[in-house]
Design an enzyme around this catalytic site. Structure first.
Site, PDB file in Angstrom:
ATOM      1  N   TYR A 521       0.783  -1.235   0.000  1.00 32.95           N
ATOM      2  CA  TYR A 521       0.000   0.000   0.000  1.00 32.95           C
ATOM      3  C   TYR A 521       0.811   1.279   0.000  1.00 32.95           C
ATOM      4  O   TYR A 521       0.286   2.332  -0.336  1.00 32.95           O
ATOM      5  CB  TYR A 521      -0.949   0.016   1.201  1.00 32.95           C
ATOM      6  CG  TYR A 521      -2.078  -0.951   1.051  1.00 32.95           C
ATOM      7  CD1 TYR A 521      -3.156  -0.660   0.225  1.00 32.95           C
ATOM      8  CD2 TYR A 521      -2.074  -2.169   1.712  1.00 32.95           C
ATOM      9  CE1 TYR A 521      -4.194  -1.551   0.066  1.00 32.95           C
ATOM     10  CE2 TYR A 521      -3.107  -3.074   1.565  1.00 32.95           C
ATOM     11  CZ  TYR A 521      -4.164  -2.762   0.742  1.00 32.95           C
ATOM     12  OH  TYR A 521      -5.189  -3.649   0.580  1.00 32.95           O
ATOM     13  N   LEU A 522       2.059   1.221   0.431  1.00 28.81           N
ATOM     14  CA  LEU A 522       2.835   2.443   0.589  1.00 28.81           C
ATOM     15  C   LEU A 522       3.754   2.648  -0.602  1.00 28.81           C
ATOM     16  O   LEU A 522       4.628   1.814  -0.863  1.00 28.81           O
ATOM     17  CB  LEU A 522       3.642   2.365   1.883  1.00 28.81           C
ATOM     18  CG  LEU A 522       2.765   2.181   3.124  1.00 28.81           C
ATOM     19  CD1 LEU A 522       3.613   2.002   4.363  1.00 28.81           C
ATOM     20  CD2 LEU A 522       1.817   3.373   3.290  1.00 28.81           C
TER      21      LEU A 522
END
Length: 563
Positions: A521-522
């Site tokens: 997600y990052l």
DNA sequence: AATAGGACTTAGCAAGATCAAG
DNA sequence: CTTGATCTTGCTAAGTCCTATT
């Protein structure tokens, strides 16, 4: 469209966005040339030695090969609590009986009368033996990786992610899975489809076997596939995360999320408007989107009942998962969520929401049973269709990526200072990472040894080890001795601080899993830029395989990168 | 519009590898 | 050198979302 790779890193080419986009739009081609050795199969089952016996009703029973293998699967799992579960046992017994000979089936009618303890003991002994003789095995493993673990993709050697065919066993699943305990069958070459270039060397099937099919489909990325017998879904052999194909896709994902950043304000204004729409469907869509955006909920596809554990996402929320509180703990308009999400991980949250959202939720719940859907006029297809009209490539999951990455960036800015010491910087990073993991509800079971290891760390804080054992040095002058001791005290203080910071970090991390958000997600470019700005070595943040996966970001990112 | 099939990403757990302390 | 804690990796289930079909 010949592929021009300068080296194994493709990031230079990734910087040249237009070129790749153009190549892709033209045909949907994923590769020009693909060659591989085919999947690696697990060893065939051999019948058990005579001293490992199975008992039924107290009497030794010599099982046929097929049913013996299945019995061993059960025996291996005896330490696990789920072998005591009714659903597991029932499913197992039913499937086991299918593998039995007719005589066995006649005899073995009750699982409770089965004694697998010798099979269990044999398995334990094997595990123990493997630990001791691991050296040769390690070498053999390496050779297997060499042989099966790589493929040739567009003339470059790429690592394969999962090159082994999944071995047979008993299906476990997560949570209260209705199919737990069922027999996951052995995959034969005859079940496997091979995908490769027509001009490549076709992988040889294991001796005496043939493949189900040889396919030459260059619009997909998998090398081999088979259909699994529990859910009837397809399993694939695909490339490792550090491959060009995966890296490019990853980069694309974050670029879509960055585009959302430029239009998220107007999207938020629109769904806020839609809270008062005359169309019930539009209102439901707006409220669902509000939850997805604010709480980073998953989309929530419908699932076939009885096929999987009962879990939900946003669109599939039911009335029973929601409690409304006009006033709670000094907050107005609180919605309480309590449901099982992906992997049957519980989502529990009390959220103060906008008044219009609150009123709408009450409206959606009116005249419904607890088991009715909250958003009865909405599903993921409708929602995503709407989203794609707002922005090219926008789907529900993009909000999760976007909110996760933007949260990391904001938190890093807020929490970290250039003047901090290295361990404080790391704590700040982990706290920012943690904020995201909490947002995305990435949980883990607290490590079994957690309390003990916390206590150990606390104890260490009281006895730092920087040179206290060196009191006796008569050859030193008093002033030099004082100087030395001062230095030692400083070192101790530093050590204590470091350990305290470490303890804080660990305590806060007890039930939070940071890995999933870091990996999925990052936007890695945020982390790379932060490391450059803060003078933190990248390997404090990413281990080797993470650095490999994010090679594209490491290469292209400067300190001034902004998500 | 509903449904099924397919391909791909995302997920937590446990085994295995590595590290640090005794 | 052994042992236990911690970190890393492998495994594979469980999601998302797209496309084709009815």
């Amino acid at each position: 469209h010949d592929v021009l790779w300068l080296d194994s890193s493709f990031s230079h080419l990734l910087c040249d966005v237009g070129r790749w986009e153009e190549a892709k739009y033209e045909s949907g081609v994923k590769w020009k040339f693909l060659e591989h050795k085919g999947p690696c199969f697990p060893p065939e089952f051999e019948s058990l030695p005579d001293n490992v016996r199975f008992y039924y009703n107290g009497k030794v029973v010599k099982l046929s090969l097929a049913s013996e293998e299945v019995a061993l699967f059960f025996g291996q799992m005896l330490d696990h609590e789920y072998t005591t579960k009714a659903v597991f046992r029932e499913n197992f017994f039913k499937d086991w009986r299918k593998e039995m000979s007719s005589e066995e089936r006649l005899l073995i009618q009750d699982l409770n009368k089965c004694d697998f303890s010798e099979l269990h003991a044999m398995h334990k002994a094997k595990v123990e033996a493997r630990k001791n003789m691991s050296k040769e095995e390690k070498l053999a493993n390496q050779q297997t990786v060499e042989e099966y673990g790589f493929c040739l993709l567009d003339h470059h050697r790429e690592r394969i992610g999962n090159f082994k065919i999944e071995p047979p066993g008993l299906f476990r699943g997560r949570g209260e899975h209705p199919k737990q305990g069922m027999l996951k069958k052995r995959i034969q070459p005859e079940h496997v489809i091979i995908n490769c270039s027509s001009e490549s060397k076709i992988p040889a099937p294991p001796p005496g076997h043939r493949w189900k099919e040889i396919r030459h489909d260059n619009t997909v990325t998998w090398l081999a596939s088979w259909t699994e017998n529990i859910q009837g879904s397809i399993k694939y052999i695909m490339l490792n995360a550090n491959s060009k194909l995966k890296g490019e896709k990853d980069w694309e994902k974050y670029e879509v999320a960055r585009r959302l950043k430029t239009c998220v304000d107007s999207i938020r204004r629109q769904y806020t408007q839609d809270f008062k729409s005359k169309q019930m469907g539009t209102r439901q869509r707006a409220v669902a989107l509000y939850f997805i955006d604010k709480l980073a909920l998953r989309a929530g596809n419908e699932k076939e009942e009885g096929e999987t554990a009962d879990t939900v996402g946003c669109c599939s929320l039911r009335v029973e998962h929601i409690t409304v509180h006009p006033n709670l703990d000094a907050s107005d308009f609180v919605v309480e969520f309590d449901f099982l999400g992906k992997d049957s991980i519980r989502y529990y949250n009390k959220v103060p929401v906008e008044k219009k959202v609150f009123k709408n939720v009450i409206l959606f719940m009116e005249n419904k049973n607890p088991s009715d859907e909250l958003f009865d006029r909405l599903n993921t297809a409708v929602l995503n269709k709407h989203l794609s009209s707002l922005m090219d490539g926008l789907t529900a999951k993009v909000f999760r990526t976007f909110n996760a990455s933007i949260t990391l960036q904001e938190q890093l800015k807020k929490l970290s200072n250039k003047s901090d010491n290295p361990s404080e910087k790391l704590l700040s990073y982990n706290r920012a990472n943690r904020a995201v993991a909490i947002l995305c509800n990435h949980q883990r079971a607290p490590p079994k040894t957690f309390d003990q290891s916390m206590a150990n760390l606390q104890a260490k804080t009281w006895q730092p080890t920087a040179g206290w054992n060196r009191w006796k040095r008569p050859d030193l002058s008093l002033s030099r001795l004082v100087e030395r001791k001062k230095k030692a005290v400083e070192r101790c203080e530093e050590q204590v601080l470091k350990m305290e910071v470490q303890a804080t970090d660990r305590e806060e991390n007890k039930q939070i899993a940071l890995g999933t958000s870091k990996l999925n997600y990052l936007d890695p470019r945020i982390s790379v830029a932060w490391c450059k700005n803060m003078d933190v070595p990248l390997d404090k943040i990413y281990n080797k395989s993470q650095r490999d996966k994010f090679a594209w970001a490491i290469d292209m990112t400067e300190a001034d990168f902004v998500f």
